[in-house]
Design a protein around this motif. Sequence first.
Motif, PDB file in Angstrom:
ATOM      1  N   GLY A 195      53.255  44.438  31.456  1.00  0.00           N
ATOM      2  CA  GLY A 195      52.499  43.333  31.999  1.00  0.00           C
ATOM      3  C   GLY A 195      52.411  42.155  31.060  1.00  0.00           C
ATOM      4  N   PRO A 196      52.543  40.890  31.609  1.00  0.00           N
ATOM      5  CA  PRO A 196      52.939  40.564  32.982  1.00  0.00           C
ATOM      6  C   PRO A 196      54.298  41.163  33.348  1.00  0.00           C
ATOM      7  CG  PRO A 196      52.244  38.571  31.801  1.00  0.00           C
ATOM      8  CD  PRO A 196      52.333  39.675  30.805  1.00  0.00           C
ATOM      9  N   ILE A 197      54.551  41.233  34.665  1.00  0.00           N
ATOM     10  CA  ILE A 197      55.783  41.849  35.154  1.00  0.00           C
ATOM     11  C   ILE A 197      56.550  40.864  36.029  1.00  0.00           C
ATOM     12  CG2 ILE A 197      54.674  44.114  35.113  1.00  0.00           C
ATOM     13  CD1 ILE A 197      54.608  43.977  38.236  1.00  0.00           C
ATOM     14  N   GLU A 198      57.733  41.268  36.463  1.00  0.00           N
ATOM     15  CA  GLU A 198      58.527  40.462  37.401  1.00  0.00           C
ATOM     16  C   GLU A 198      57.749  40.262  38.711  1.00  0.00           C
ATOM     17  OE1 GLU A 198      61.630  38.963  37.284  1.00  0.00           O
ATOM     18  OE2 GLU A 198      61.384  39.274  35.130  1.00  0.00           O
ATOM     19  N   PHE A 199      57.961  39.085  39.318  1.00  0.00           N
ATOM     20  CA  PHE A 199      57.237  38.773  40.549  1.00  0.00           C
ATOM     21  C   PHE A 199      58.152  38.755  41.765  1.00  0.00           C
ATOM     22  CE2 PHE A 199      54.995  36.286  37.194  1.00  0.00           C
ATOM     23  CZ  PHE A 199      53.867  37.074  37.154  1.00  0.00           C
ATOM     24  N   LEU A 250      55.156  34.310  44.040  1.00  0.00           N
ATOM     25  CA  LEU A 250      55.259  33.091  43.222  1.00  0.00           C
ATOM     26  C   LEU A 250      55.116  31.840  44.075  1.00  0.00           C
ATOM     27  CD1 LEU A 250      57.940  33.388  40.418  1.00  0.00           C
ATOM     28  CD2 LEU A 250      55.453  33.410  40.259  1.00  0.00           C
ATOM     29  N   MET A 287      51.700  30.703  44.608  1.00  0.00           N
ATOM     30  CA  MET A 287      51.098  30.011  43.458  1.00  0.00           C
ATOM     31  C   MET A 287      51.203  28.492  43.600  1.00  0.00           C
ATOM     32  SD  MET A 287      49.738  32.059  41.208  1.00  0.00           S
ATOM     33  CE  MET A 287      49.779  31.261  39.586  1.00  0.00           C
ATOM     34  N   GLN A 289      47.927  40.952  36.541  1.00  0.00           N
ATOM     35  CA  GLN A 289      49.318  40.771  36.110  1.00  0.00           C
ATOM     36  C   GLN A 289      50.087  42.047  35.821  1.00  0.00           C
ATOM     37  OE1 GLN A 289      46.724  40.192  34.145  1.00  0.00           O
ATOM     38  NE2 GLN A 289      47.111  41.039  32.139  1.00  0.00           N
ATOM     39  N   PRO A 330      50.529  36.862  39.077  1.00  0.00           N
ATOM     40  CA  PRO A 330      50.432  36.257  37.750  1.00  0.00           C
ATOM     41  C   PRO A 330      49.063  36.505  37.098  1.00  0.00           C
ATOM     42  CG  PRO A 330      51.542  34.759  39.235  1.00  0.00           C
ATOM     43  CD  PRO A 330      51.007  35.893  40.082  1.00  0.00           C
ATOM     44  N   PRO A 331      48.999  36.410  35.774  1.00  0.00           N
ATOM     45  CA  PRO A 331      47.725  36.648  35.074  1.00  0.00           C
ATOM     46  C   PRO A 331      46.700  35.555  35.351  1.00  0.00           C
ATOM     47  CG  PRO A 331      49.447  35.958  33.521  1.00  0.00           C
ATOM     48  CD  PRO A 331      50.114  36.141  34.849  1.00  0.00           C
ATOM     49  N   GLY A 332      45.416  35.927  35.267  1.00  0.00           N
ATOM     50  CA  GLY A 332      44.338  34.954  35.441  1.00  0.00           C
ATOM     51  C   GLY A 332      43.213  35.439  36.338  1.00  0.00           C
ATOM     52  N   GLN A 384      44.825  29.021  43.831  1.00  0.00           N
ATOM     53  CA  GLN A 384      46.247  29.400  43.920  1.00  0.00           C
ATOM     54  C   GLN A 384      46.441  30.865  43.540  1.00  0.00           C
ATOM     55  OE1 GLN A 384      45.175  26.415  43.283  1.00  0.00           O
ATOM     56  NE2 GLN A 384      46.428  25.193  44.656  1.00  0.00           N
TER      57      GLN A 384
END
Lengths: 386, 386
Positions: free
Chosen positions: A14-18, A23, A26, A197, A203-205, A257
């Motif tokens: 992590g993070p990893i492929e999306f 994406l 986002m 993530q 995605p992270p956050g 997002q």
Amino acid sequence: MSSQAPHNTLLIPGPIEFDDAVLQSMSHYAESHVAPGFVKTFGETLSLVRKLFQSSNPAAQPFVISGSGTLGWDVVASNLIEKGENALVLHTGYFADSFANCIETYGAHATQLKAPIGERPSFEEIEQALKAKPYKIITITHVDTSTGVLSDIKRVAEIVRRVSPETLVVVDGVCSVGCEEIAFDEWDLDVVLTASQKAIGCPPGLSILMLSGRALDTFKSRKTPPASYYASIGNWLPIMQNYESFKPSYFATPPTQLVHALHTTLSQITARPITERYAIHRHASDRVKAAVAELGLKQVAATPANQAHAMTAIWLPEGLAPPDVLPGLLKRGVIFAAGLHKEVATKYIRFGHMGVSVTDPARSDIDKAIAALKEALTEAKQAKGL
Amino acid sequence: MSSQAPHNTLLIPGPIEFDDAVLQSMSHYAESHVAPGFVKTFGETLSLVRKLFQSSNPAAQPFVISGSGTLGWDVVASNLIEKGENALVLHTGYFADSFANCIETYGAHATQLKAPIGERPSFEEIEQALKAKPYKIITITHVDTSTGVLSDIKRVAEIVRRVSPETLVVVDGVCSVGCEEIAFDEWDLDVVLTASQKAIGCPPGLSILMLSGRALDTFKSRKTPPASYYASIGNWLPIMQNYESFKPSYFATPPTQLVHALHTTLSQITARPITERYAIHRHASDRVKAAVAELGLKQVAATPANQAHAMTAIWLPEGLAPPDVLPGLLKRGVIFAAGLHKEVATKYIRFGHMGVSVTDPARSDIDKAIAALKEALTEAKQAKGL
């Protein structure tokens, strides 16, 4: 064809492929955080979090908060335990030390039950510790990202309910939610905290938590006010309840997002039986671990029962350190992580195998990574004359 | 042609409309948070934050943390003031009450200096208050989003330095950074905290702070440990210093996509003189306020010197409430916000005019909004027989 720019394959824990659709979410255009469109998206997202945790008990409550996974520790430490009370922290790597640190910041006592690197405290030790002192909470790192050690949270929860039924069972699921089996209601867990993530594939956050009715009751019967403002359950609970009822509500502006991206990935994940997702991760893990064994390498997590299914921490051959191997992987388009556990960080590498890299049949990330690992190791050994 | 799906124009005081390139940065492919590519992006972003604040003093330190703007209050309240110490909170609307609440959560005393709705405490009142008691910090909401009242932070900082030089000057710049003039070094400010989603033009999810050397010294000479874990300056300071020196560092996983978006928007903003950006916002504000006056409407912020330049809080005509007017605006493709100040929320609406809606000459958002407001008001009055 992917809509993403060409890039090396990210196979760290992590993070990893999306997924492309995640994406694209986002880039959602600007929306008011209190307008009907976003309120619906956020409300649905919270319901999807319940599904992710296989939870249908209306007394349980999901939370999605702007912040990193670390913030989940503050939510626990500032709301569910008070100054002078005791926490039992099961230690299987780096993240237990940090969680204990967080708990003590807010004035509670953290007693760590440590195991040697690559192992986990035994069920007997846990039972004895619980009998020795009243603990308000017990914390378990489901998968410690620093070691790849998996804990048996179902069994630990059973012991707690038998020996110390009032103790809240708090699971750090940052590296487990979405890939390791978790039955929140059935296993009678009180808190699972995670981040967006890792195996959730966002995605992270986002700090994501699931709290039981028992945990909320504990919060409501505090003798002192919550010890944090931003992490206060008192501030967030009405917000989450309102959004899930499709009513706008304001405490702090949500990351609109990221919430869209979470909605997209959770919709994808919950469109299939979650047990199938666990099985896919176990299967990929078996392949990785077999390949590691075939290369003559050992894992940091010493026994099969202790080994996570979405990452593998691999001891390097004597004489090699991460900087000898990671560039060779990168040259082949694959990114692994270096060691993280401070006592042994220079002796191992970490391979994350979760999310679309294992669930999307159109991707061959794992094959590519196994081949790259083999070549990079050979190259590194030759360079060192090993 | 915009790459964004067709949508109504968001003209609330944040989140705001986005530039296409900023939104595209939100879809950046997966990266390790400790790999050279992202480390460079994050490091550059921190340097761009310095430019945004017109700061070149190396003793000052920018912070970019996963979280909402609200988290900035916790950073202040848990690091820069200790239990039992005093904070003077200048009140110009809703956000002062909340900041005071946050300060008291961590055990300090918050004394509010209140002004009637639409006004701000006078300089004489502020000076007297500072002389009456030793205050560790003074907090000023630069623009209170609930009222559109602008504070004169330069003048307040001068008074503080003259009357109570050790008091830290803390500015809540959530609705001002990127649109109202701020000269961090020159005005001798100690903290400006903000969020990504207002005049900075980035999606929500980042808490952004600038701290002076004096603020960091205050932190370093605390008698007690920081009162938060996730909001601890002690935990974040080495991370920010390392990234800005292009060294990877880990405390919590940064929101990589949001950091890319922030990098993009700050690169755009700082590519032009920041004073030009302030002037553009002032000019747009003048147009909006002239149009509001022409419609026979008054502003919540009573005098020109008190009026923000990136939003306008508008009293509705007697007999009309936000639900009478906002749908008429929406029908015309424009989104305004309802009132927020709890005592008068049903009597006014808020129009945000910041970021690309005013800086991008290709957009006609403000003209469209002014025309829509005029029509929607006429329609609403007719419907009510006013």
